[in-house]
Design a protein around this motif. Structure first.
Motif, PDB file in Angstrom:
ATOM      1  N   GLN A 176       0.517  -1.254   0.018  1.00 37.09           N
ATOM      2  CA  GLN A 176      -0.188   0.398   0.026  1.00 37.09           C
ATOM      3  C   GLN A 176       0.788   1.285   0.097  1.00 37.09           C
ATOM      4  OE1 GLN A 176      -2.625  -1.143   3.265  1.00 37.09           O
ATOM      5  NE2 GLN A 176      -4.243  -1.912   1.627  1.00 37.09           N
ATOM      6  N   ASP A 244      -2.311  -6.527  -3.397  1.00 43.08           N
ATOM      7  CA  ASP A 244      -3.172  -5.120  -2.856  1.00 43.08           C
ATOM      8  C   ASP A 244      -4.457  -4.721  -4.365  1.00 43.08           C
ATOM      9  OD1 ASP A 244      -4.463  -2.450  -1.772  1.00 43.08           O
ATOM     10  OD2 ASP A 244      -2.891  -1.343  -2.786  1.00 43.08           O
ATOM     11  N   SER A 248      -8.591  -4.403  -4.141  1.00 44.75           N
ATOM     12  CA  SER A 248      -9.208  -2.928  -4.463  1.00 44.75           C
ATOM     13  C   SER A 248     -10.548  -3.295  -4.892  1.00 44.75           C
ATOM     14  CB  SER A 248      -8.785  -2.276  -5.215  1.00 44.75           C
ATOM     15  OG  SER A 248      -7.027  -1.981  -4.198  1.00 44.75           O
ATOM     16  N   PRO A 287      -8.655  -1.485 -10.915  1.00 44.06           N
ATOM     17  CA  PRO A 287      -7.626  -0.023 -10.236  1.00 44.06           C
ATOM     18  C   PRO A 287      -6.180  -0.480 -10.717  1.00 44.06           C
ATOM     19  CG  PRO A 287      -7.825  -3.051 -10.178  1.00 44.06           C
ATOM     20  CD  PRO A 287      -8.762  -2.734 -10.707  1.00 44.06           C
ATOM     21  N   CYS A 391      -8.347   2.606  -5.373  1.00 43.80           N
ATOM     22  CA  CYS A 391      -9.082   1.502  -3.929  1.00 43.80           C
ATOM     23  C   CYS A 391      -9.868   2.200  -3.088  1.00 43.80           C
ATOM     24  CB  CYS A 391      -8.180   0.761  -2.960  1.00 43.80           C
ATOM     25  SG  CYS A 391      -7.785   2.062  -1.619  1.00 43.80           S
TER      26      CYS A 391
END
Length: 401
Positions: A176, A244, A248, A287, A391
């Protein structure tokens, strides 16, 4: 539009002043309250815009141009997909390699994301989804991102790589930082991940297993082991790419269904629509965003690109383009043409696309079957997180317990 807190650069002479827009892609105006709406406002004007943040960059706003850029690494190179340029200690492979260098690195990964290998994860994925749903279902509410969306793909990823489950939150934090942090934090995330991977590489060298990381550590190109820097670059992109993006996407999809009981009912009544529905959802809620770097001066559709220019590619803009998808903002599970660019196009198409779609499909089957009626909890605002991977940061859902 508001002005970003990030410093601006001067407009270069080759950029027409009428194409300059005050739009920071990492902090779009209104993006924390309505991320898609913030980007959507760019589509009412020219096909290409130029923004003065992070060293300056072009933004293509039309699906046809985004497709062209994704398929043509010369002159739209993938050699540095972040902004500002050169803001990290090393590159990520195979993502930041252009053909022909790209091919051998990609070939190392391909068998691990082929349909047969992903099919072997189906049972584990379903068991895990059911466990996560049943953990929250009796409560009648949950914070979806932390209690489901971030749990499911990361656990699957840790199984694929045979990394300790106890490390998942640490690795997620690095991921992140990489996708939504400041330029300094993005560079630091790479250093932290490299420090984490050092002992992992040594352990897999000594004790290889049947896992993705062992495959890369022991891979060979032209009969030679990978150079240390290339090995690290491959492992970095595997970890950053796997931790990630799916989470998202799950957040955006859950938020959509929470506000649309008609679409929930449609899928429950017509489960045969599910695969097609996932493609339509991916069109609308991709995303990931990546930058390109111009390898040479190039004229395209009246724009005079200069060598070294950055071009920021948002597949979200492609999916919202009315000239490509009539009534683009409406999600229509019977839309005939749902070919989209959300996993990229050309040689750099995301290798994890099949795995991502499996996770989304299992989520929808199990969640809609077990919690058919749900909504965003009144008084709990949805909070978006813009960045290289867009996200939802917080999504509180509630349902009849």
């Amino acid at each position: 539009m508001h002005s970003s807190q990030n410093p601006k650069v001067e407009r270069p002479a080759h950029v027409p002043p009428e194409l300059v827009v005050d739009f920071d892609v990492y902090d779009p105006p209104g993006g924390r309250e309505d991320l898609q709406g913030a980007w959507r406002r760019l589509q009412g004007g020219p096909a290409f815009l130029w923004a003065p943040y992070h060293g300056g960059y072009w933004i293509p706003t039309r699906a046809a141009d985004i497709d062209y850029i994704q398929r043509n690494h010369d002159p739209f190179s993938m050699r540095d997909v972040t902004m500002p340029a050169n803001s990290r200690p090393t590159r990520g492979l195979p993502l930041e390699a252009d053909p022909p260098e790209h091919g051998p690195f990609r070939a190392i990964l391909n068998p691990w994301f082929a349909p047969k290998r992903i099919g072997e994860l189906k049972g584990f994925t379903r068991e895990l989804a059911v466990e996560l749903i049943e953990r929250v279902r009796p409560r009648g509410e949950c914070e979806f991102m932390s209690e489901f969306a971030l749990q499911l793909p990361i656990a699957i990823f840790m199984r694929l790589t045979r990394l300790p489950m106890d490390d998942r939150l640490e690795l997620l934090r690095y991921a992140q930082m990489s996708t939504r942090g400041t330029p300094a934090e993005r560079g630091e995330s790479f250093r932290l991940m490299m420090a984490y991977l050092g002992p992992v590489i040594a352990e897999r060298r000594a004790h290889p297993g049947d896992d993705l990381l062992s495959r890369v550590v022991h891979a060979r190109i032209d009969e030679r082991p990978l150079r240390e820097e290339d090995l690290m670059s491959m492992l970095l992109i595997i970890l950053f790419g796997g931790l990630d993006t799916v989470a998202s996407t799950l957040g955006f999809i859950a938020n959509f269904f929470a506000a649309s009981p008609a679409h929930r009912a449609q899928l429950r009544a017509h489960p045969e629509l599910l695969d097609h529905a996932i493609e339509e959802l991916m069109r609308r809620f991709p995303p990931a965003n990546t930058a390109r770097t111009m390898t040479r001066d190039f004229e395209y559709r009246g724009i005079r690109f200069k060598a070294g220019d950055k071009v920021y590619v948002s597949t979200m803009l492609a999916g919202m383009d009315e000239s490509r998808y009539p009534d683009a903002m409406t999600i229509d599970f019977s839309r005939k043409d749902v070919v989209h660019q959300s996993f990229g196009a050309g040689p750099h198409r995301c290798p994890g696309a099949i795995l991502a779609k499996l996770e989304i499909k299992v989520f929808l089957e199990e969640w809609l079957g077990r919690i058919p009626e749900f909504a965003v909890k009144p008084g709990e605002a949805v909070r978006y997180g813009p960045g290289q991977v867009n996200c939802i940061e917080r999504l509180v859902l509630c349902w009849p317990a």
